[in-house]
Design a protein around this motif. Structure first.
Motif, PDB file in Angstrom:
ATOM      1  N   LEU A   1      35.032  34.644  43.225  1.00 56.14           N
ATOM      2  CA  LEU A   1      35.904  35.727  42.667  1.00 56.14           C
ATOM      3  C   LEU A   1      36.809  36.494  43.712  1.00 56.14           C
ATOM      4  CD1 LEU A   1      33.695  36.570  39.640  1.00 56.14           C
ATOM      5  CD2 LEU A   1      35.673  35.243  39.685  1.00 56.14           C
ATOM      6  N   HIS A   2      36.132  36.799  44.815  1.00 58.80           N
ATOM      7  CA  HIS A   2      36.771  37.538  45.950  1.00 58.80           C
ATOM      8  C   HIS A   2      37.973  36.523  46.452  1.00 58.80           C
ATOM      9  CE1 HIS A   2      34.429  41.113  46.749  1.00 58.80           C
ATOM     10  NE2 HIS A   2      33.636  40.435  46.252  1.00 58.80           N
ATOM     11  N   VAL A   3      37.603  35.355  46.416  1.00 58.19           N
ATOM     12  CA  VAL A   3      38.576  34.391  47.247  1.00 58.19           C
ATOM     13  C   VAL A   3      40.118  33.992  46.440  1.00 58.19           C
ATOM     14  CG1 VAL A   3      39.007  31.760  47.674  1.00 58.19           C
ATOM     15  CG2 VAL A   3      37.003  33.098  48.558  1.00 58.19           C
ATOM     16  N   LEU A   4      39.705  33.970  45.098  1.00 55.08           N
ATOM     17  CA  LEU A   4      40.901  33.566  44.160  1.00 55.08           C
ATOM     18  C   LEU A   4      41.577  34.744  43.559  1.00 55.08           C
ATOM     19  CD1 LEU A   4      38.926  30.948  42.012  1.00 55.08           C
ATOM     20  CD2 LEU A   4      40.646  30.473  43.917  1.00 55.08           C
ATOM     21  N   ARG A   5      40.924  36.005  43.764  1.00 57.99           N
ATOM     22  CA  ARG A   5      41.752  37.150  43.309  1.00 57.99           C
ATOM     23  C   ARG A   5      43.340  37.288  43.554  1.00 57.99           C
ATOM     24  NH1 ARG A   5      39.455  42.219  45.686  1.00 57.99           N
ATOM     25  NH2 ARG A   5      40.584  41.453  47.477  1.00 57.99           N
ATOM     26  N   PRO A   6      43.662  36.814  44.950  1.00 58.31           N
ATOM     27  CA  PRO A   6      44.999  37.169  45.056  1.00 58.31           C
ATOM     28  C   PRO A   6      46.021  36.161  44.196  1.00 58.31           C
ATOM     29  CG  PRO A   6      43.775  36.814  47.119  1.00 58.31           C
ATOM     30  CD  PRO A   6      42.928  36.664  45.912  1.00 58.31           C
ATOM     31  N   LEU A   7      45.404  35.043  43.807  1.00 56.80           N
ATOM     32  CA  LEU A   7      46.285  34.085  43.037  1.00 56.80           C
ATOM     33  C   LEU A   7      46.348  34.306  41.605  1.00 56.80           C
ATOM     34  CD1 LEU A   7      45.086  30.811  44.613  1.00 56.80           C
ATOM     35  CD2 LEU A   7      46.844  31.975  45.175  1.00 56.80           C
ATOM     36  N   ALA A   8      45.427  34.968  41.011  1.00 58.31           N
ATOM     37  CA  ALA A   8      45.068  35.226  39.396  1.00 58.31           C
ATOM     38  C   ALA A   8      46.033  36.288  38.881  1.00 58.31           C
ATOM     39  CB  ALA A   8      43.752  35.263  39.361  1.00 58.31           C
ATOM     40  N   ALA A   9      46.607  35.975  37.767  1.00 56.25           N
ATOM     41  CA  ALA A   9      47.411  37.037  36.901  1.00 56.25           C
ATOM     42  C   ALA A   9      46.351  37.865  36.244  1.00 56.25           C
ATOM     43  CB  ALA A   9      48.415  36.289  36.269  1.00 56.25           C
TER      44      ALA A   9
END
Length: 402
Positions: free
Chosen positions: A96-104
């Motif tokens: 969840l830390h890793v994907l946070r910048p990609l997720a709207a």
């Protein structure tokens, strides 16, 4: 509003002849492949789902269970907003830390919403779980039943160390009541056990309204859930539509309900009546409002193409599907050969442990401890879960030896 849902964790709802689900006016949903279709993130792409529907684009791509199933290769292209539908958030810390910048944005259960907000996500709380009306016939609560207390579900002691301690207390009642505790049961056998139960014991792992709460009620049993669960009151009324217990009165609650048939039956009937409205399809029709609200004002991810590729590669090697994708997929995601080979065996174990990535030595120790704790030869799976639950190696070892 057009949505593409990839790797859903709910049964496919009734779609029209074009394969489109229309849960309410103005919303169209198409579904990409999931595990039953042999999902592969390299081929089960957003573009493929759009092409199958005859759509040029969509307003959002919604990916269910990112903690287990890797994002499609084109999910972070930047053209279509990415929304995560998170299930077992308790095992997805680093991902969840890793994907946070990609997720709207993200949708998650009520217990997980505060955590994802702290991580910086735009969040809407939903009820992800329910019961499958196509697989579960409703059973009359007054039907004959020969099991006093039933638990049927996952007995992995590393994931459910707390619940295993509760189950030990339930099992100790076998001299007085007919108690059945079962795992690795599926399909008709699983449903048949529920239909025979007077009481279904339940204990959530993270304060969620889990599948057992719905299936037990649909089967006409009186469901026992831990008192103070933060999510269940969004569905059922405590001590009216399900029975509650805590550390001080579990045995007394069970004894009272088994001795007082009318009281038990009243709770079972109330829960049975309430659960009719809580199928997977009903919950996801309601969740559409949350998804639409996230998609309507979705921010454009402030990351460039190179950074998106790096995050996707990190996400692929971090999630649990890394062990199934294999070396070739990890290389395709941008991993050097040597790193890909190591990650095929170890990265999905080490990458799930919250903010801290365990060392290889952490993983080896956790595997040894979990193998001894399980005695079933599934040490790597148990070790992965232990590390997912722990931010430090010491806690993982404590859980594995509980």
């Amino acid at each position: 509003m057009r949505l593409v849902v990839g790797h859903r964790f709910f049964p496919r709802p009734v779609c029209d002849e074009d394969g489109v689900w229309r849960p309410r006016h103005g919303v169209e949903v198409v579904f990409g492949p999931d595990s039953s279709d042999g999902y592969d993130p390299r081929t089960g792409t957003v573009a493929a789902a759009l092409a199958a529907a005859g759509w040029d684009t969509a307003d959002a791509y919604v990916h269910c269970l990112p903690e287990y199933w890797a994002l499609p290769a084109d999910a972070a292209g930047g053209d279509i907003p990415l929304i995560l539908a998170v299930g077992d958030w308790n095992v997805a810390g680093r991902l969840l830390h890793v994907l946070r910048p990609l997720a709207a944005g993200a949708v998650v259960d009520h217990a997980g919403a505060p955590l994802l907000r702290r991580l910086g996500y735009r969040v809407r709380a939903i009820l992800p779980w329910g019961w499958d009306a196509g697989a579960w016939p409703l059973v009359d609560p007054a039907a004959p039943r020969d099991i006093d207390v039933l638990f049927a579900g996952n007995r992995n002691a590393v994931i459910h160390a707390s619940r295993e301690r509760w189950l030990a207390r339930v099992a100790a009642l076998a001299g007085v009541h007919r108690v059945v505790i079962a795992d690795n049961v599926w399909g008709e056998e699983y449903r048949g056990l529920y239909a025979r139960a007077r009481l279904v014991f339940n204990h959530s792992v993270r304060g969620e309204a889990n599948i057992r709460a719905f299936e037990g009620a649909a089967a006409g049993a009186c469901v026992l859930n831990e008192r103070g669960n933060p999510t269940l009151p969004h569905v059922f009324t405590p001590d009216v539509e399900y029975a509650t217990y805590d550390d001080g009165d579990l045995e007394a609650v069970i004894a009272r309900l088994l001795a007082d048939g009318p009281a038990r039956l009243a709770i079972a009937r109330a829960g049975h009546a309430r659960v009719r409205d809580h199928t997977y399809e009903a919950h996801w029709a309601a969740a559409v409002d949350a998804l639409v609200s996230l998609a309507e004002d979705a921010p454009v991810p402030a990351v460039g193409r190179r950074e998106r590729a790096r995050i996707m590669a990190d996400g692929w090697r971090t999630g649990m599907q890394a062990q199934w994708l294999g070396v070739d997929a990890l290389r395709a995601a941008g991993e050097p050969d040597e790193a890909a080979e190591r990650h095929e065996e170890l990265a999905h174990l080490g990458g799930l442990a919250g903010e801290r990535v365990p060392t290889e030595q952490d993983v080896r120790v956790a595997i040894r401890m979990a193998e001894r704790a399980s005695g079933r030869g599934d040490g790597p799976t148990l070790a992965a879960t232990a590390l997912a639950l722990a931010a430090t190696g010491d806690e993982a070892r404590a859980v594995a030896t509980a």
